[in-house]
Design an enzyme around this catalytic site. Structure first.
Site, PDB file in Angstrom:
ATOM      1  N   SER A  55      38.362  46.551  39.659  1.00 35.19           N
ATOM      2  CA  SER A  55      38.384  45.115  39.890  1.00 35.19           C
ATOM      3  C   SER A  55      36.956  44.586  40.084  1.00 35.19           C
ATOM      4  O   SER A  55      36.094  44.795  39.249  1.00 35.19           O
ATOM      5  CB  SER A  55      39.282  44.799  41.085  1.00 35.19           C
ATOM      6  OG  SER A  55      39.551  43.418  41.155  1.00 35.19           O
TER       7      SER A  55
ATOM      8  N   ASP B  31      44.702  44.267  36.887  1.00 27.95           N
ATOM      9  CA  ASP B  31      43.724  44.743  37.868  1.00 27.95           C
ATOM     10  C   ASP B  31      43.882  46.226  38.221  1.00 27.95           C
ATOM     11  O   ASP B  31      44.976  46.690  38.522  1.00 27.95           O
ATOM     12  CB  ASP B  31      43.886  43.900  39.142  1.00 27.95           C
ATOM     13  CG  ASP B  31      42.724  44.027  40.091  1.00 27.95           C
ATOM     14  OD1 ASP B  31      42.495  45.140  40.603  1.00 27.95           O
ATOM     15  OD2 ASP B  31      42.055  43.013  40.342  1.00 27.95           O
TER      16      ASP B  31
END
Length: 318
Positions: free
Chosen positions: A44, A158
């Site tokens: 991320s 993510d």
């Protein structure tokens, strides 16, 4: 006799939205101490900062993050009604124009990013292809950014959904010693409130005796606007008003905090099974997950946390 090989140092940068600017401070502190990692990977926001470092753009990137105000942050918001609130195209287009976009295989240092296959739930390691595309997939927080579609039909979201601090990826890339940077260790502190202080045994309110034979605490004359006379209930309410009910959090706050709590729990589980040699855990409870305009605070806390971890790291490298 073979010479002893120096251990390869890997850095696993964790997820955490705006808290991720703390990674910049961590990297700066390590560089100042002469400890440059041989391998860097991220999940991320950790992938975004890690890509800037791998490209040799960390200081310029740090300057940009510290120049961000609320208006600049909002300028990257390209809203969409399906798949996620944001398309993420403005941010990645800005990255391509101003920082770096090249094949990961050509990066000045080994780099990897983590994403999640939305259909199978599998962890996906991105170690080839466009570094900008890898970052875009790794930051696709469900509900906030739209997923990234691959040519084979897979949708990526993510990496923090499955591996918030990618120690396993750093080891797979050849790291002997892994530093894990965990941004969510104190996430719950932001929501904990101190308990209301309760009277202790032996303590008395106005007009009450504290013990046999003692004089009661004298009552004070009424303040302006205070109920007078023997209306004790109203006088008590005047001095002890009902606490105001806090405003309910927004839908976005609920989603983001829920994801952060999930990532915190997953991080603990993953690191218990494959712990990094050194964990750097900045104290970031004061920062909201979307406080991208507060980079200076996050960077300073990242630097402080890294400096505190240096003695432990030196023991592995000496």
């Amino acid at each position: 006799m073979l010479a002893r090989r120096a251990p390869r140092l890997g850095l696993a940068l964790g997820s955490g939205s705006a808290r991720g600017w703390a990674h910049i401070g961590v990297l700066q502190a390590l560089d100042q101490a002469g400890l440059r990692p041989d391998i860097i990977c991220g999940s991320s926001i950790g992938a975004l900062v890690g890509a800037a470092y791998a490209a040799g753009e960390l200081e310029r990137f740090a300057g940009w993050t510290q120049s961000l105000g609320l208006r600049q942050v909002w300028s990257f918001m390209d809203f969409k009604l399906s798949g996620g609130m944001l398309k993420g195209e403005k941010l990645i287009a800005f990255w391509r124009r101003n920082f770096a976009d090249f094949h990961i295989q050509d990066a000045p240092m080994p780099f990897g990013a983590v994403a999640t296959d939305l259909h199978s739930g599998a962890e996906v390691w991105l170690r080839e292809g466009s570094i900008a595309d890898a970052v875009r997939a790794s930051i696709a927080l469900p509900g906030l950014f739209t997923p990234v579609a691959l040519e084979d039909g897979r949708l990526l979201v993510d990496g923090g959904v499955v591996n918030p601090v990618p120690t396993s990826l750093a080891r797979a890339m050849g790291a002997d010693i892994v530093i894990g940077v965990d941004l969510n260790t104190d996430i719950l502190l932001r929501h904990l409130q101190p308990l209301e202080r309760q009277p202790q045994p032996g303590q008395a309110g106005p007009g009450e005796a504290t013990a046999p034979g003692e004089q009661p605490t004298p009552l004070q004359p009424p303040a302006p606007g205070e109920p007078e006379g023997g209306d004790w209930i109203n006088r008590w309410k005047f001095w002890n008003p009902e606490p105001r009910t806090p405003a309910p959090p927004s839908m976005l706050d609920i989603v983001m905090t829920s994801v952060a709590i999930m990532q915190m729990r997953i991080t603990r589980s993953r690191m218990a099974g494959d712990p990094p040699e050194v964990v750097i855990a900045p104290n970031l409870a004061q920062l909201g997950l979307l406080d991208f305009h507060r980079a200076s605070e996050a960077i300073e806390e990242g630097r402080r946390a890294a400096m505190a971890a240096l003695p432990q790291l030196q023991r592995y490298l000496s």
